[in-house]
Design an enzyme around this catalytic site. Structure first.
Site, PDB file in Angstrom:
ATOM      1  CB  THR A 129      25.436   7.942 -40.528  1.00 27.62           C
ATOM      2  OG1 THR A 129      26.591   7.141 -40.738  1.00 27.62           O
ATOM      3  CG2 THR A 129      25.625   8.785 -39.276  1.00 27.62           C
ATOM      4  CG  PHE A 160      32.587   2.368 -37.276  1.00 28.47           C
ATOM      5  CD1 PHE A 160      31.946   3.431 -36.659  1.00 28.47           C
ATOM      6  CD2 PHE A 160      32.263   1.079 -36.894  1.00 28.47           C
ATOM      7  CE1 PHE A 160      31.008   3.211 -35.660  1.00 28.47           C
ATOM      8  CE2 PHE A 160      31.320   0.840 -35.895  1.00 28.47           C
ATOM      9  CZ  PHE A 160      30.694   1.905 -35.278  1.00 28.47           C
ATOM     10  CG  LEU A 161      33.238   2.661 -45.129  1.00 30.14           C
ATOM     11  CD1 LEU A 161      33.688   3.790 -46.038  1.00 30.14           C
ATOM     12  CD2 LEU A 161      32.708   1.521 -45.970  1.00 30.14           C
ATOM     13  NE  ARG A 162      40.392   4.155 -41.586  1.00 39.00           N
ATOM     14  CZ  ARG A 162      41.634   3.690 -41.438  1.00 39.00           C
ATOM     15  NH1 ARG A 162      42.609   4.469 -41.027  1.00 39.00           N
ATOM     16  NH2 ARG A 162      41.914   2.424 -41.717  1.00 39.00           N
ATOM     17  CE  LYS A 215      29.342   6.935 -39.216  1.00 34.78           C
ATOM     18  NZ  LYS A 215      30.118   6.302 -40.243  1.00 34.78           N
ATOM     19  CB  ALA A 263      47.565  21.528 -36.574  1.00 31.42           C
ATOM     20  N   GLY A 264      45.971  21.749 -39.324  1.00 30.85           N
ATOM     21  CA  GLY A 264      45.959  22.195 -40.707  1.00 30.85           C
ATOM     22  C   GLY A 264      44.657  22.902 -41.030  1.00 30.85           C
ATOM     23  N   GLY A 268      36.848  17.848 -43.562  1.00 28.30           N
ATOM     24  CA  GLY A 268      35.741  18.061 -44.505  1.00 28.30           C
ATOM     25  C   GLY A 268      35.196  16.710 -44.887  1.00 28.30           C
ATOM     26  CB  CYS A 271      31.486  11.223 -42.806  1.00 28.72           C
ATOM     27  SG  CYS A 271      31.002   9.911 -43.920  1.00 28.72           S
TER      28      CYS A 271
HETATM   29  C1  UDX Z   1      35.266   9.545 -41.274  1.00 30.10           C
HETATM   30  C2  UDX Z   1      35.555   8.598 -40.103  1.00 30.10           C
HETATM   31  O1  UDX Z   1      36.967   8.526 -39.885  1.00 30.10           O
HETATM   32  C3  UDX Z   1      34.997   7.222 -40.420  1.00 30.10           C
HETATM   33  O2  UDX Z   1      35.217   6.341 -39.332  1.00 30.10           O
HETATM   34  C4  UDX Z   1      33.503   7.360 -40.673  1.00 30.10           C
HETATM   35  O3  UDX Z   1      32.944   6.114 -41.009  1.00 30.10           O
HETATM   36  C5  UDX Z   1      33.254   8.361 -41.786  1.00 30.10           C
HETATM   37  O4  UDX Z   1      33.882   9.605 -41.497  1.00 30.10           O
HETATM   38  P1  UDX Z   1      36.359   9.978 -43.675  1.00 30.10           P
HETATM   39  O5  UDX Z   1      35.258  10.932 -43.965  1.00 30.10           O
HETATM   40  O6  UDX Z   1      36.769   9.007 -44.743  1.00 30.10           O
HETATM   41  O7  UDX Z   1      35.974   9.067 -42.418  1.00 30.10           O
HETATM   42  O8  UDX Z   1      37.605  10.856 -43.275  1.00 30.10           O
HETATM   43  P2  UDX Z   1      38.724  10.884 -42.137  1.00 30.10           P
HETATM   44  O9  UDX Z   1      39.860  10.024 -42.498  1.00 30.10           O
HETATM   45  O10 UDX Z   1      38.118  10.695 -40.818  1.00 30.10           O
HETATM   46  O11 UDX Z   1      39.230  12.391 -42.299  1.00 30.10           O
HETATM   47  C6  UDX Z   1      38.304  13.464 -42.158  1.00 30.10           C
HETATM   48  C7  UDX Z   1      38.945  14.788 -42.415  1.00 30.10           C
HETATM   49  O12 UDX Z   1      39.780  15.161 -41.324  1.00 30.10           O
HETATM   50  C8  UDX Z   1      39.810  14.909 -43.658  1.00 30.10           C
HETATM   51  O13 UDX Z   1      39.476  16.118 -44.308  1.00 30.10           O
HETATM   52  C9  UDX Z   1      41.217  14.926 -43.104  1.00 30.10           C
HETATM   53  O14 UDX Z   1      42.107  15.633 -43.949  1.00 30.10           O
HETATM   54  C10 UDX Z   1      41.021  15.636 -41.792  1.00 30.10           C
HETATM   55  N1  UDX Z   1      42.054  15.343 -40.779  1.00 30.10           N
HETATM   56  C11 UDX Z   1      42.240  14.063 -40.345  1.00 30.10           C
HETATM   57  C12 UDX Z   1      42.818  16.372 -40.222  1.00 30.10           C
HETATM   58  O15 UDX Z   1      42.654  17.539 -40.585  1.00 30.10           O
HETATM   59  N2  UDX Z   1      43.739  16.081 -39.256  1.00 30.10           N
HETATM   60  C13 UDX Z   1      43.949  14.825 -38.813  1.00 30.10           C
HETATM   61  O16 UDX Z   1      44.807  14.638 -37.955  1.00 30.10           O
HETATM   62  C14 UDX Z   1      43.181  13.781 -39.378  1.00 30.10           C
END
Ligand code: UDX
Length: 447
Positions: A129, A160-162, A215, A263-264, A268, A271
């Site tokens: 990225t 775009f992997l999670r 991205k 919500a919460g 973090g 990414c």
């Molecule tokens: C993210 C993107 O989703 C992914 O496409 C990209 O390639 C890299 O960044 P990732 O870092 O694995 O992936 O996390 P993600 O699943 O997106 O969650 C990010 C954060 O958001 C987590 O801390 C999660 O707990 C929080 N979150 C997610 C919320 O607080 N509420 C939600 O509804 C969804």
């Protein structure tokens, strides 16, 4: 002849990509500059917790009994240059110390080291990225430093992997983006991704800047969705509403959708936070900073959540100081199904309470080792019940399935007071209340 693939940088992205390419049938050579990483991968071990990745590696790493032998690792750049038709650059781009911008030094080093070894036709594919405009610049680096000259070409193919779904997202991507400058580059990428494309993954062909922007804009949109619902949670707190019901109700509108509206304590990880900051920094350089000033607000809504969780815990303890209070924290990773604690809201909250004199005990199913390394002064327990033992308040901060399956009665026996604060809106209030707990969640004063 099938294409031969190399993967430069074997972190989260690279290790997964290398294993996935082997799974798709290609001969793959992975390179990293850290010897310990290479040694681990050669033994079929993954340096992080990611469901299904170790199995996939062991299925293909050469030298492992019963493997296809299609995947090998090396530290030798000349071997990589010699071997590959397609070179994927998967090194990381962390946030610069003390700045919003991202640190491009690993990407730059990868290109500068690889290029002199490209003696014949090759496609170098950037996956890291990066700030928009980087591909254009890196294409010049390649042209200047490769003996192959114009035969060594660049393409940009963001990932775009999670975390937690890395293998699935890589093998069955919901879309593929190919930033290319020639038909040859597009043809090669179509060949690499022939299997997922035949299974229905859309393949979007773009120029370099669009590919880079896809991205960062996707991550900005996701961050915006989370901060939007968290802003609604703040309003619900003030007005006596229930953000979980609100999210459900607005989510029925297909244009809005239900996903990413939990919500919460906010987002973090490695990414979203750094990507939206790097995006703002880059827009500033381009003179388009006004377009992204909203991301500043997204970031601050998100960071504010952590402090609000701390205040909610203080309130639950009677409103005074944390001194002498025992606080159980369930969850340390930034999300479930990962051992990643980078910029984890859960650990941040635990750390803040600890620094204010609370006696914090943390438990996480997979993130303990990383959490201890980052926050050695926090207390740790090796089970949820262990963390809760003697606690005056319990904070649920990462939504692991293990925590949803906990027996509130058993935890109630261990705790010194049955007060649960759900920082992820993921537990069932009724179940906990029936067991005599006071349940409180963010944005749901009336739930
Ligand atoms: C993210 C993107 O989703 C992914 O496409 C990209 O390639 C890299 O960044 P990732 O870092 O694995 O992936 O996390 P993600 O699943 O997106 O969650 C990010 C954060 O958001 C987590 O801390 C999660 O707990 C929080 N979150 C997610 C919320 O607080 N509420 C939600 O509804 C969804």
């Amino acid at each position: 002849m099938a294409l031969k693939i190399t993967v430069i940088g074997t972190g989260y992205l690279g290790a997964t990509h290398a294993a996935a390419m082997a799974e798709l049938g290609f001969e793959v050579l992975g390179l990293d500059v850290v010897p310990e990483k290479i040694e681990m991968l050669q033994r079929g071990e993954v340096p992080m917790y990611e469901p299904g990745l170790e199995e996939l590696l062991r299925k293909h790493v050469a030298g492992i009994e019963g493997s296809t032998g299609r995947l090998r690792f090396t530290m030798d750049w000349a071997e990589v240059g010699e071997f590959g038709d397609v070179h994927f650059v998967c090194v990381n781009t962390p946030q610069k110390h003390g700045e919003y911008a991202c640190d491009m030094s690993y990407v730059d080093a990868a290109f500068e080291t690889l290029a002199p070894h490209l003696k014949g036709p090759a496609l170098v594919v950037g996956k890291s990225t990066v700030p928009v405009g980087s591909a254009e610049r890196l294409a010049r680096t390649l042209a200047e430093l490769s003996p192959a000259g114009e035969d060594a070409e660049l393409a940009w193919n963001p990932e775009f992997l999670r975390e937690g779904f890395a293998v699935q997202d890589t093998l069955h991507p919901d879309r593929l983006v190919a930033g290319v400058r020639s038909e040859r580059a597009e043809k090669i990428l179509r060949e690499v991704y022939a299997t997922p494309v035949s299974e229905g993954s859309p393949f979007v062909v773009t120029d370099f800047p669009t590919a880079e922007l896809v991205k960062t804009s996707a991550n900005s949109f996701l961050a915006t969705k989370i901060s939007f619902i968290n802003a609604m949670a703040e309003v619900c707190e003030a007005a006596g509403g229930d953000v979980a019901l609100l999210a459900e109700a607005i989510g029925h509108d297909e244009r809005i959708g239900k996903k990413f509206l939990r919500a919460g304590i906010g987002f973090g990880g490695g990414c979203l936070p750094k990507d939206i900051r790097a995006f703002m920094a880059r827009a500033g350089e381009l003179g388009a900073d006004q377009a992204l000033t909203f991301l500043r607000e997204i970031d601050s809504i998100n960071m504010r959540r952590r402090g609000q969780m701390v205040e909610m815990a203080r309130e639950a303890l009677g409103g005074g100081s944390f001194l002498g209070k025992r606080v159980a924290v369930l969850g340390a990773t930034f999300k479930p199904d990962s051992d990643d604690v980078r910029d984890s809201p859960a650990l941040n909250v635990a750390g803040q309470i600890h620094l204010q004199g609370g006696q914090v005990t943390v438990y996480d199913p997979k993130g303990m080792a990383n959490a201890k390394r980052l926050f050695p002064t926090l207390g740790y327990a090796d089970s949820a019940v262990g963390a809760v033992r003697g606690a005056d308040v319990v904070l649920h901060l990462t939504e692991w399935r293990e925590f949803r399956e906990l027996d509130p009665a058993v935890l109630g026996e261990a705790a010194s007071a049955r007060v649960l604060l759900d920082g992820r809106n993921a537990l069932d209030p009724e179940v906990w209340r029936r067991a005599g707990w006071t349940y409180r969640a963010m944005g749901r004063p009336t739930a």
